[in-house]
Design an enzyme around this catalytic site. Structure first.
Site, short mmCIF file in Angstrom:
data_model
loop_
_atom_site.label_atom_id
_atom_site.label_comp_id
_atom_site.label_asym_id
_atom_site.label_seq_id
_atom_site.Cartn_x
_atom_site.Cartn_y
_atom_site.Cartn_z
N LEU A 47 22.42 36.75 72.73
CA LEU A 47 23.47 35.82 73.14
C LEU A 47 24.76 36.26 72.45
CD1 LEU A 47 21.75 32.31 72.89
CD2 LEU A 47 22.69 33.35 74.95
N ASP A 48 25.89 36.16 73.16
CA ASP A 48 27.18 36.48 72.56
C ASP A 48 27.43 35.57 71.36
OD1 ASP A 48 27.65 38.34 74.58
OD2 ASP A 48 28.65 36.86 75.86
N PRO A 49 28.25 36.01 70.39
CA PRO A 49 28.60 35.12 69.27
C PRO A 49 29.16 33.78 69.72
CG PRO A 49 29.26 37.36 68.77
CD PRO A 49 28.78 37.37 70.20
#
Length: 306
Positions: A47-49
């Site tokens: 998951l992206d930050p």
């Protein structure tokens, strides 16, 4: 006085993390690994930050089956801001284009129709996909754009939730390999105003229950207050990673042969084919095998304790 060195241990199962915003998937995975004092850990799709939500962390033997969760369908809740495009297609990037927003709900509903079903998507440059052995995001950070081939994906559901200009919220059920940032960017182009992601939350991976998710701060508190055995109770069984596969229960002799990695003949009264979950006569999960006619071919097996 130096602190006592942690003793790493064999612990198996799947931990359903509710990932916080602002941390990379790898950083948060390493934190979970340390709290469980696990010898081995792996996540099941980054998951992206910016993103929050469900991030299954496989520990120990469960890491052998993480690919099944990487390949699983996923669900997201996403909010997009219309009128601005960014270089990363989310709020963490630099704004590269601003346009006026003259979009009404009926236009959005019409535009969504062309993104449902089997479509082709060109991956974002800010992704971990590799070109000549190097992640695309490294090229992007150097200002280099690499030509990418469109990849087939499936959007099973794309539901309109609400629109309060310039913010649009959608619910997405998609196949593996789908970039929600790219979906939003493409939708913004169809609407003629551009768009980028401001909020992204993964709400489901495969069939894992949302109610079982645990935030990292809660896990931290438990680790500080209780023995490791209490943390282990939070783990879901390893075979949940392959719950979509049909189950095949073996007798004692078949279980023993499979344990040695041998192919086994069986009656195949259920007319099974493809991959299956294997269980021993004692109902212990043994691993995954491929059924070829009346032959069981072991593929990924659990290392059984002595």
């Amino acid at each position: 006085m130096s602190r006592p060195r942690k003793r790493w241990r064999d612990v198996d199962g799947v931990f359903l993390l509710d990932k916080p915003q602002g941390m990379s998937s790898n950083d948060i995975m390493q934190k979970v690994k340390r709290l469980f004092q696990a010898n081995k850990a792996g996540h099941t799709g980054a998951l992206d930050p910016l993103a929050t939500g469900m991030l299954p962390i496989c520990l120990g033997e469960a890491t052998k089956f993480s690919q099944f969760l990487l390949d699983a369908d996923k669900r997201y809740l996403v909010t997009a801001k219309l009128g601005e495009r960014t270089d990363t297609s989310d709020a963490e990037g630099q704004v590269v284009e601003t346009r006026e927003v003259h979009v009404e709900t009926p236009q959005i509903l019409t535009a969504l129709e062309q993104f449902r079903g089997d479509i082709l998507q060109v991956p974002t440059m800010f992704s971990a996909l590799k070109h000549n052995g190097k992640p695309l995001y490294e090229y992007a950070r150097q200002g280099i754009t690499v030509e990418r081939e469109a990849r087939p994906i499936t959007i099973f559901e794309l539901n309109f939730i609400e629109y309060h200009a310039p913010f649009l919220t959608l619910e997405v059920h998609c196949s593996k390999g789908t970039y929600i940032r790219t979906l939003v960017d493409d939708l913004g182009e169809v609407l003629g105003c551009g768009a980028h992601v401001t909020m992204l939350r993964r709400t489901a991976v495969a069939d894992y229950p949302v109610a079982e998710m645990i935030p990292i701060n809660e896990l931290q508190l438990l680790a500080e207050s209780f023995p490791l055995s209490e943390l282990d109770r939070l783990l879901l069984p390893t075979d949940t990673a392959v719950s979509k596969l049909p189950a095949l229960h073996l007798d004692v002799e078949q279980s023993k042969a499979i344990g040695f990695g041998q192919r086994v003949k069986f009656a195949n009264e259920q007319q099974l084919g493809g991959q299956v979950r294997l269980f021993s006569a004692e109902n212990l999960f043994l691993g995954v095998a491929l059924i070829d006619g009346n032959i069981i071919r072991p593929q990924r097996l659990i290392t059984q304790s002595a």
